[in-house]
Write an enzyme that holds these catalytic residues in place. Structure first.
Site, PDB file in Angstrom:
ATOM      1  N   SER A 194       0.846  -1.193   0.000  1.00  0.00           N
ATOM      2  CA  SER A 194       0.000   0.000   0.000  1.00  0.00           C
ATOM      3  C   SER A 194       0.880   1.241   0.000  1.00  0.00           C
ATOM      4  O   SER A 194       1.894   1.302   0.689  1.00  0.00           O
ATOM      5  CB  SER A 194      -0.910   0.010   1.239  1.00  0.00           C
ATOM      6  OG  SER A 194      -1.768   1.135   1.222  1.00  0.00           O
ATOM      7  N   GLU A 251     -10.770   0.501   3.012  1.00  0.00           N
ATOM      8  CA  GLU A 251     -10.539   1.707   2.206  1.00  0.00           C
ATOM      9  C   GLU A 251     -11.810   2.115   1.461  1.00  0.00           C
ATOM     10  O   GLU A 251     -12.171   3.297   1.420  1.00  0.00           O
ATOM     11  CB  GLU A 251      -9.398   1.426   1.231  1.00  0.00           C
ATOM     12  CG  GLU A 251      -9.037   2.539   0.280  1.00  0.00           C
ATOM     13  CD  GLU A 251      -7.983   2.072  -0.699  1.00  0.00           C
ATOM     14  OE1 GLU A 251      -8.271   2.036  -1.925  1.00  0.00           O
ATOM     15  OE2 GLU A 251      -6.874   1.737  -0.259  1.00  0.00           O
ATOM     16  N   LYS A 275      -4.027  -7.370   3.161  1.00  0.00           N
ATOM     17  CA  LYS A 275      -4.173  -6.261   2.208  1.00  0.00           C
ATOM     18  C   LYS A 275      -5.581  -6.237   1.619  1.00  0.00           C
ATOM     19  O   LYS A 275      -6.144  -5.160   1.364  1.00  0.00           O
ATOM     20  CB  LYS A 275      -3.136  -6.394   1.093  1.00  0.00           C
ATOM     21  CG  LYS A 275      -3.220  -5.318  -0.007  1.00  0.00           C
ATOM     22  CD  LYS A 275      -3.105  -3.901   0.547  1.00  0.00           C
ATOM     23  CE  LYS A 275      -2.693  -2.886  -0.508  1.00  0.00           C
ATOM     24  NZ  LYS A 275      -3.499  -2.876  -1.723  1.00  0.00           N
TER      25      LYS A 275
END
Length: 336
Positions: A120, A192, A185
């Protein structure tokens, strides 16, 4: 440490640059010769094929793939055919964690290590560093520590030393066996989606705070305001985004980016509002279903992206048709 990098797109190229700055030796390959030449001019060793890249690496070798998920597995197998026992393949793209686990099981008999790294940082990673979520065997991960340390942001000046957190305060973490990095992730990207949706909805409401003062067409399809005098505010959303950046509870890097966008383009002209999704949000929801974990906010954020691309058009037409059928309600024109 010496490392090969395959895939020199926006993130891959900048990762090579950061590695070179951190004193690592990089051998690079990409299907675009110009990308290879550009990084060779900056200190990397260029190669014109996967075979040439592997030949330029000193055993035991480590090859990092920074590729689209759709081709990562195929390229990983092509690379594997050129490697020897003890070598490492690192998948740093946005791949599904199942792929890393399956590849590790497939290549285990050949003595190859598969390390998956959820990466990221986006286009800002060159300067800010990359947050790395790592999965793989301990031996391989430990060997790659100089690479992870060079890519990661490092500890903040005010970061308190905490041995129990290991390397996490430095911006990289060994999360578990192969697959764990991409799993972490994947969830990161699902979150997100939700955080971005919350900001977008909140700013949309701020923008509508002058609803009581806005003229409305008589035939407009709008909900009448019972108390229009409570909505007279012409709020500067760009200024609000800026003030929230300073010590507010909801301050974040995403808010920083939103504030910069609104400052540069307050009306967001040029954006159509069609929000893509690259897969991780869907994988997050699938994992939640598999494990029976409720994630209503993350699911709503994903479905909102579908709607932004017109995927709910037929449903909305059917709603309008049913409303007309049972009540004779005719559609009113869209007034923008």
């Amino acid at each position: 440490m010496q490392i090969g990098m395959v895939g020199l797109g926006r993130m891959g190229a900048n990762m090579v640059r950061r590695l070179i700055r951190g004193g690592q030796d990089c051998v690079v390959f990409d299907v675009n010769p110009a990308a290879v030449a550009g990084l060779a001019a900056e200190g990397a060793v260029g190669s014109d094929s996967l075979a040439a890249l592997v030949a330029a690496l000193t055993p035991p070798r480590a090859v990092w793939l920074m590729l689209p998920a759709a081709i990562t597995g195929r390229v990983a197998r092509d690379i594997a055919a050129l490697l020897a026992p003890g070598d490492i393949i690192i998948d740093g793209g946005n791949s599904h964690y199942h792929g890393a686990m399956d590849l590790a099981a497939e290549l285990a008999a050949r003595g190859l290590h598969i390390v998956d790294v959820g990466t990221s940082g986006g286009v800002w990673g060159l300067e800010r560093g990359y947050c790395l979520m790592i999965g793989g065997p301990q031996e391989a991960v430990q060997r790659l520590d100089p690479v992870f340390r060079a890519l990661a942001p490092g500890a903040a000046d005010d970061a308190a030393a905490d041995a129990a957190l290991g390397t996490a305060p430095l911006g990289y973490l060994h999360c578990g066996a192969t697959g764990a990095g991409h799993f972490v992730k994947m969830v990161h990207n699902g979150i997100e989606y939700g955080v971005m949706a919350a900001y977008a909805e909140g700013f949309n409401l701020l923008k509508a705070a002058n609803a009581g003062a806005r003229p409305r067409a008589a035939d407009a399809e709008t909900t009448p305001l019972a108390t229009p005098h409570y909505y007279p505010f012409d709020i500067d959303v760009a200024a609000v985004s800026e003030v929230w950046r300073h010590s507010s509870v909801i301050s974040s890097w995403l808010l920083d980016l939103a504030a910069a966008s609104l400052k540069a383009n307050p009306t967001l002209s040029g954006f159509a509002g069609r929000v893509s999704d690259s897969g991780e949000g869907r994988w997050t929801i699938n994992a939640a279903i598999d494990t029976g974990v409720p994630v209503p906010v993350l699911a709503a954020a994903l479905f909102s992206r579908f709607a932004s691309r017109g995927e709910d058009d037929f449903a909305n037409k059917l709603l309008s048709a049913m409303r007309q059928a049972f009540g004779g309600h005719m559609e009113k024109p869209h007034t923008g």
